[in-house]
Design an enzyme around this catalytic site. Structure first.
Site, PDB file in Angstrom:
ATOM      1  N   TYR B 101       1.026  -1.217  -0.025  1.00 28.12           N
ATOM      2  CA  TYR B 101       0.057  -0.046   0.004  1.00 28.12           C
ATOM      3  C   TYR B 101       0.812   1.324  -0.140  1.00 28.12           C
ATOM      4  CZ  TYR B 101      -3.164   3.734   1.627  1.00 28.12           C
ATOM      5  OH  TYR B 101      -3.753   4.878   1.755  1.00 28.12           O
ATOM      6  N   GLU B 189      -3.281   7.535  -4.049  1.00 33.37           N
ATOM      7  CA  GLU B 189      -3.122   6.133  -3.397  1.00 33.37           C
ATOM      8  C   GLU B 189      -2.760   5.271  -4.529  1.00 33.37           C
ATOM      9  OE1 GLU B 189      -6.274   5.562   0.350  1.00 33.37           O
ATOM     10  OE2 GLU B 189      -6.659   4.472  -1.756  1.00 33.37           O
TER      11      GLU B 189
END
Lengths: 290, 381
Positions: B101, B189
């Site tokens: 992530y 993201e």
């Protein structure tokens, strides 16, 4: 006494010839604020209302008039630059009224202002008023009266509402500060609470917060550990639905913090009087002043 | 402003971030043709502004073009968190070795953008933060200097012990940061950032949220706005420079200023009513704004009473009064209206309202109590 602005404030208005800048400059003068200069690049040498000299930049305004405070009404895309110019030119206090300043611009402005040791209020705020002394920004002068309550708020019109109710009940104010509701602003609740604590004049403080972030919770901790003066607080957004979330990362960094219930709980734990309705400020403050 | 995954990935790719090949389809036949063109297994992914697409069945793996057509048929038109799926992204399925992530968000406490990176990617990152916070590295960036090389490398090695992968990751961090700043993001993201079995990094999913205040600088990004994915009344309000959020109650609120608007909703609830909306007409007023506000609010059939709460500072209350008169002359109201106004030009406003058959109060609580009673079908107090 008062905080941030007073009788000795010498104000330069950045964006003095714009619609909002010119309207509110006239109001500030009418209120008795010492407005000493205006800045609009390209209009240097002209006069505002025949009495206030206009300069091309803040450096000239400070050098020629001794301005020590700036108020900013320039459009959002130029506001960050205007703040840094005012600070760099030597203004100790800068109040930025402009709404819509990009938050990434503020990530550059904030450390710049801190390193120069200046005080920035805003952006996206209604400004500051020390009733009977000076007014910097757009808070209507006629709703305030001099007195001994300090007021600090994240909102504009909600501040007016509370101040108006206090004034109608005969409760005056030392200084009212609108710190603004943007994610990154120059002055927070703790800065104002600490200034009200040091200033001998205020005998109580009214603070209006709202949902989102953790500023109010931190302010509550500050009140508990560092303040001797009584504080009454209100949180707007008790019935607001969960806001548009900023995605995963946002929820993590701010944790679950930010609901009205949590903030009110923090107020109670810190001994802050909780106003459920704006009108409740009147009785709660009266009781604290006794 | 939210943008879709495919748009975010195109922006990231423009800054050098490696992404799998992909194209957007609005019909099952298009999805099939794209899958045929790629000639390999694909993912068919719903493009909506909502999280939890996978759990809702909006993301499917397809081995053949026929399967892509079948899955696209199921996904197109599907409802995810109240939003209808109008488009799917058909993208080459990556070989997954591991998933990380990588995100950047503007953090109001630190007053800086902060990177968050974790080798535990692909799943719910909130859960990782709650249960194993040591698996996340937080790295704030001073935007005056930008992301430094060593900071990017530190994150690279935090994710991958292997130097080759760590260096690739560091490069992607720099590209992501550049894209974040250049696009005026409040969030960006990559989740997951996939390491393939052959040692290549690739951004399999991307998300960007743009700061609305930046849009004046970024006409290209404003052009990416998908109005079909937002509530029609909210789009209408935004086009009229009003901030509007629809709620479920029956007292329609028109207020100036966000703080006072929230406090008004709270007070409606306090006195036993339910607000139908949040609506902020903003600072500098003009009668036109009030006309638009009334049009948007009265379009909601749930609204049984309209409550104006105006504290004039910059906003001139006579502008608001003129707006009310103009709007109700053009479209007579079918529900009662309660007006509270005070502040700038209050006397003129009261005169305008009285001359046109309206009454107004200067007290907030009095007005709210009256509006709640009227919404319940009672008589004015």
């Amino acid at each position: 006494m008062s905080i941030f602005i007073n009788k000795d404030t010498k104000l330069v208005v950045q964006g003095i010839t714009g619609r909002d800048g010119s309207f509110h400059t006239k109001q500030a003068i009418e209120y008795g604020t010492q407005v000493v200069a205006g800045v609009t690049p390209g209009k240097g040498g002209q006069m505002f209302e025949g009495t206030i000299p206009i300069f091309n930049n803040v450096y000239d305004a400070v050098a020629k008039t001794g301005a020590n405070t700036s108020v900013i009404y320039v459009p959002p895309m130029g506001a960050a630059d205007a703040i840094m110019e005012a600070v760099d030119a030597g203004c100790a206090t800068v109040v930025c009224i402009t709404e819509g300043v990009p938050v990434l611009d503020m990530t550059k402005v904030y450390p710049f202002v801190k390193e120069k040791g200046a005080r920035l209020i805003g952006p996206n705020c209604p400004g500051v008023i020390s009733p009977g002394e000076a007014k910097v920004g757009i808070i209507p002068g006629r709703i305030c009266i001099p007195g001994n309550v300090g007021v600090v708020s994240r909102s504009g019109t909600l501040t007016y509402e509370v101040v108006y109710q206090l004034t109608r009940a005969g409760i005056g104010q030392t200084t009212c500060v609108g710190i603004g509701g943007d994610p990154i602003n120059g002055t927070n609740f703790i800065d104002c609470l600490s200034a009200f604590e040091k200033d001998p004049k205020p005998k109580a403080v009214a603070m209006m917060g709202e949902i989102g972030g953790t500023d109010e919770q931190e302010a509550a901790d500050f009140v508990k550990n560092h303040m001797t003066k009584p504080v009454v607080g209100f949180i707007a957004g008790q019935t607001a639905p969960p806001g548009r979330r900023m995605g995963h990362a946002g929820a993590i960094i701010s944790g679950s913090a930010g609901t009205a219930a949590e903030k009110i709980e923090a107020f109670k734990a810190a001994g802050i009087g909780v106003a459920v309705r704006p009108m409740d400020f009147v009785e709660l403050i009266k009781a604290k002043l006794k | 402003m939210n943008i879709h995954e495919y748009q975010a990935k195109e922006i990231l790719h423009g800054f050098g971030v490696p992404i799998p090949a992909g194209k957007v389809a609005t019909t099952p036949a298009e999805a099939e043709a794209i899958a045929k063109e790629f000639g390999v297994a694909v993912m068919v992914k719903a493009q909506v502004h909502a999280g939890g697409r996978g759990k809702a069945g909006g993301v499917k793996f397809c081995k053949t073009p026929a399967e892509a057509k079948e899955k696209a048929t199921a996904i197109l038109g599907m409802q995810i968190k109240g939003l209808t799926v109008e488009k799917v992204l058909v993208t080459v399925a990556a070989d997954i070795g591991s998933e990380a992530y990588v995100g950047i968000i503007v953090d109001r406490q630190r007053k800086k953008p902060v990177f968050m990176v974790s080798a535990a990617g692909g799943i719910d990152i909130e859960q990782v933060a709650a249960t194993t916070p040591e698996k996340i590295l937080y790295l704030p960036v001073d935007t005056r200097y930008g992301l430094r090389g060593y900071e990017a490398m530190r994150m690279g090695f935090f994710l991958y012990p292997d130097a080759k992968l760590a260096k690739q990751a560091a490069k992607i961090m720099r590209q992501l940061y550049t894209a974040f700043m250049a696009s005026g993001c409040s969030l960006a993201e990559i989740n997951p950032l996939v390491a393939t079995p052959t040692g290549e990094l690739i951004a399999v999913d991307g998300k960007m949220v743009i700061d609305d205040n930046e849009l004046d600088r970024h006409a290209d990004i404003e052009a990416l706005r998908d109005v079909s994915s937002e509530a029609a009344s909210e789009v209408d309000a935004r086009n009229c420079n009003l901030t509007f959020i629809k709620l479920d109650g029956n007292v329609g609120c028109v207020v100036n200023g966000a703080g006072l608007a929230m406090a008004t909703m709270d007070l409606v609830k306090y006195y036993g009513g339910e607000p139908a909306n949040f609506l902020d007409i903003g600072g500098s007023s003009n009668p036109e704004k009030v006309v638009n506000a009334l049009r948007i609010i009265t379009a909601d059939p749930n609204v049984k009473c309209i409550l104006f709460n105006i504290f004039g500072g910059i906003t001139r209350t006579d502008d608001v009064a003129n707006g009310i008169v103009t709007a109700t002359k053009a479209n007579p109201l079918k529900v009662p209206i309660v007006i509270r106004l005070t502040g700038t030009n209050e006397e003129i406003a009261m005169k305008i309202l009285t001359e046109n058959g309206f009454s107004a109060s200067a007290d907030m609580d009095e007005a709210v109590v009256k509006a709640v009673a009227m919404a319940k079908g009672g008589q004015a107090a």
